[in-house]
Design a protein around this motif. Structure first.
Motif, mmCIF file in Angstrom:
data_model
loop_
_atom_site.group_PDB
_atom_site.id
_atom_site.type_symbol
_atom_site.label_atom_id
_atom_site.label_comp_id
_atom_site.label_asym_id
_atom_site.label_seq_id
_atom_site.Cartn_x
_atom_site.Cartn_y
_atom_site.Cartn_z
ATOM 1 N N THR A 23 0.739 -5.507 -7.555
ATOM 2 C CA THR A 23 1.255 -4.240 -7.037
ATOM 3 C C THR A 23 2.767 -4.183 -7.193
ATOM 4 O O THR A 23 3.317 -3.165 -7.629
ATOM 5 C CB THR A 23 0.875 -4.053 -5.556
ATOM 6 O OG1 THR A 23 -0.549 -4.089 -5.434
ATOM 7 C CG2 THR A 23 1.406 -2.733 -5.010
ATOM 8 N N ALA A 24 3.451 -5.256 -6.852
ATOM 9 C CA ALA A 24 4.911 -5.294 -6.993
ATOM 10 C C ALA A 24 5.320 -5.082 -8.450
ATOM 11 O O ALA A 24 6.259 -4.324 -8.732
ATOM 12 C CB ALA A 24 5.459 -6.619 -6.463
ATOM 13 N N VAL A 25 4.606 -5.714 -9.370
ATOM 14 C CA VAL A 25 4.915 -5.553 -10.796
ATOM 15 C C VAL A 25 4.725 -4.092 -11.227
ATOM 16 O O VAL A 25 5.578 -3.520 -11.895
ATOM 17 C CB VAL A 25 4.044 -6.508 -11.653
ATOM 18 C CG1 VAL A 25 4.130 -6.169 -13.130
ATOM 19 C CG2 VAL A 25 4.450 -7.954 -11.401
ATOM 20 N N LEU A 54 0.831 -1.202 0.000
ATOM 21 C CA LEU A 54 0.000 0.000 0.000
ATOM 22 C C LEU A 54 0.871 1.258 0.000
ATOM 23 O O LEU A 54 0.609 2.201 -0.740
ATOM 24 C CB LEU A 54 -0.951 0.006 1.195
ATOM 25 C CG LEU A 54 -1.877 1.221 1.311
ATOM 26 C CD1 LEU A 54 -2.772 1.363 0.085
ATOM 27 C CD2 LEU A 54 -2.722 1.118 2.577
ATOM 28 N N LEU A 55 1.918 1.268 0.801
ATOM 29 C CA LEU A 55 2.819 2.426 0.832
ATOM 30 C C LEU A 55 3.545 2.606 -0.494
ATOM 31 O O LEU A 55 3.692 3.731 -0.992
ATOM 32 C CB LEU A 55 3.824 2.285 1.980
ATOM 33 C CG LEU A 55 3.252 2.429 3.388
ATOM 34 C CD1 LEU A 55 4.311 2.112 4.434
ATOM 35 C CD2 LEU A 55 2.661 3.813 3.601
ATOM 36 N N ALA A 56 3.995 1.509 -1.093
ATOM 37 C CA ALA A 56 4.694 1.592 -2.380
ATOM 38 C C ALA A 56 3.757 2.115 -3.468
ATOM 39 O O ALA A 56 4.132 3.000 -4.257
ATOM 40 C CB ALA A 56 5.256 0.227 -2.767
ATOM 41 N N TYR A 57 2.529 1.590 -3.520
ATOM 42 C CA TYR A 57 1.589 2.066 -4.534
ATOM 43 C C TYR A 57 1.194 3.514 -4.267
ATOM 44 O O TYR A 57 1.038 4.305 -5.202
ATOM 45 C CB TYR A 57 0.351 1.170 -4.615
ATOM 46 C CG TYR A 57 -0.512 1.555 -5.789
ATOM 47 C CD1 TYR A 57 -0.111 1.242 -7.083
ATOM 48 C CD2 TYR A 57 -1.684 2.276 -5.618
ATOM 49 C CE1 TYR A 57 -0.865 1.631 -8.178
ATOM 50 C CE2 TYR A 57 -2.442 2.669 -6.703
ATOM 51 C CZ TYR A 57 -2.029 2.343 -7.978
ATOM 52 O OH TYR A 57 -2.773 2.746 -9.067
ATOM 53 N N SER A 58 1.062 3.893 -3.011
ATOM 54 C CA SER A 58 0.770 5.288 -2.672
ATOM 55 C C SER A 58 1.894 6.197 -3.150
ATOM 56 O O SER A 58 1.653 7.324 -3.591
ATOM 57 C CB SER A 58 0.564 5.448 -1.169
ATOM 58 O OG SER A 58 -0.565 4.712 -0.746
ATOM 59 N N GLY A 59 3.130 5.711 -3.080
ATOM 60 C CA GLY A 59 4.267 6.466 -3.607
ATOM 61 C C GLY A 59 4.159 6.693 -5.096
ATOM 62 O O GLY A 59 4.489 7.776 -5.609
ATOM 63 N N PHE A 68 -5.446 1.112 -5.004
ATOM 64 C CA PHE A 68 -5.359 1.662 -3.651
ATOM 65 C C PHE A 68 -6.493 1.098 -2.795
ATOM 66 O O PHE A 68 -6.274 0.683 -1.655
ATOM 67 C CB PHE A 68 -5.429 3.194 -3.690
ATOM 68 C CG PHE A 68 -5.383 3.818 -2.325
ATOM 69 C CD1 PHE A 68 -4.178 4.151 -1.743
ATOM 70 C CD2 PHE A 68 -6.552 4.060 -1.599
ATOM 71 C CE1 PHE A 68 -4.111 4.711 -0.473
ATOM 72 C CE2 PHE A 68 -6.513 4.616 -0.333
ATOM 73 C CZ PHE A 68 -5.280 4.942 0.235
ATOM 74 N N GLY A 69 -7.708 1.064 -3.335
ATOM 75 C CA GLY A 69 -8.855 0.533 -2.603
ATOM 76 C C GLY A 69 -8.706 -0.943 -2.278
ATOM 77 O O GLY A 69 -9.046 -1.379 -1.175
ATOM 78 N N PHE A 77 -7.014 10.372 1.360
ATOM 79 C CA PHE A 77 -5.770 10.414 0.592
ATOM 80 C C PHE A 77 -5.934 11.302 -0.635
ATOM 81 O O PHE A 77 -5.066 12.127 -0.944
ATOM 82 C CB PHE A 77 -5.347 8.998 0.213
ATOM 83 C CG PHE A 77 -4.004 8.902 -0.452
ATOM 84 C CD1 PHE A 77 -2.913 9.611 0.019
ATOM 85 C CD2 PHE A 77 -3.825 8.078 -1.547
ATOM 86 C CE1 PHE A 77 -1.663 9.502 -0.586
ATOM 87 C CE2 PHE A 77 -2.587 7.962 -2.161
ATOM 88 C CZ PHE A 77 -1.503 8.672 -1.677
ATOM 89 N N SER A 78 -7.060 11.153 -1.322
ATOM 90 C CA SER A 78 -7.321 11.985 -2.495
ATOM 91 C C SER A 78 -7.416 13.460 -2.114
ATOM 92 O O SER A 78 -6.858 14.326 -2.800
ATOM 93 C CB SER A 78 -8.607 11.532 -3.188
ATOM 94 O OG SER A 78 -8.861 12.342 -4.314
#
Length: 194
Positions: free
Chosen positions: A153-155, A18-23, A82-83, A103-104
């Motif tokens: 997400t990692a990809v 979640l933190l990585a995707y938020s980045g 994100f959801g 967040f938005s």
């Protein structure tokens, strides 16, 4: 014997995802003035400030269907992962909705305050709708799909990092078409210039 796909994902893995995707979201919404991917945008043009508080204004103001599809569809799709990830972390659709909306809102306010883009009520609405949809998808798919979401997400994060590293080497300056944003109608839009 339980396989990896049937075991629930560790909370730490979900949090990191979640933190990585938020980045990635923060980078693509507020930090485009500091990096390039191909020649998709000019960093010098990203230090702007604008505010639109008229919901769905692009439906009647935009002269391009692409603007509507990219703006509405892009913001929606951007927050679906994100959801999904937020739902995996908190386990409740309502709380995931609040996290997505918060967040938005933080992004839209920061864009305006720090002159890092256009703050638009539509972005907020469609980001929140995307987060809700992601939560519903995660709920519907159940715990067996958790590893799929984390892997995807990692990809996405790895692809994003590679694209940033490659930077402007991905584009051919000879093939860039100039887009005239001046043709966009700015009535009903409050814009500040610093």
């Amino acid at each position: 014997m339980r396989t990896q796909s049937s075991r629930p994902a560790p909370r730490t893995a979900v949090t990191v995802s979640l933190l990585a995707y938020s980045g990635v979201i923060i980078s693509l919404t507020m930090l485009k003035a500091f990096f390039m991917i191909g020649l998709l945008w000019q960093p010098d043009n990203q230090r702007v400030r604008g505010l639109s508080l008229v919901p769905l204004n692009d439906l009647w103001e935009s002269s391009s269907l692409f603007t509507q599809l990219f703006g509405y569809g892009g913001n929606f799709a951007f927050f679906v992962p994100f959801g999904v990830l937020a739902y995996l972390l908190v386990g409740r659709i309502g709380l995931t909705t609040l996290l997505g909306a918060g967040f938005s809102l933080l992004i839209e306010v920061s864009q305006f305050v720090f002159q890092l883009g256009f703050s638009d009520i539509d972005d907020f609405l469609f980001n929140t709708l995307g987060a809700v949809t992601g939560a519903v998808i995660a709920y519907w798919a159940g715990p067996r799909a958790q590893w799929l979401w984390l892997t995807l997400t990692a990809v996405v994060v790895i692809i994003f990092v590679v694209l940033v590293i490659l930077g402007d080497s991905l584009g051919d300056p000879e093939r860039v078409a100039e887009v005239n944003a001046a043709g966009y109608t700015w009535e009903n839009r409050f814009t500040l210039h610093s």
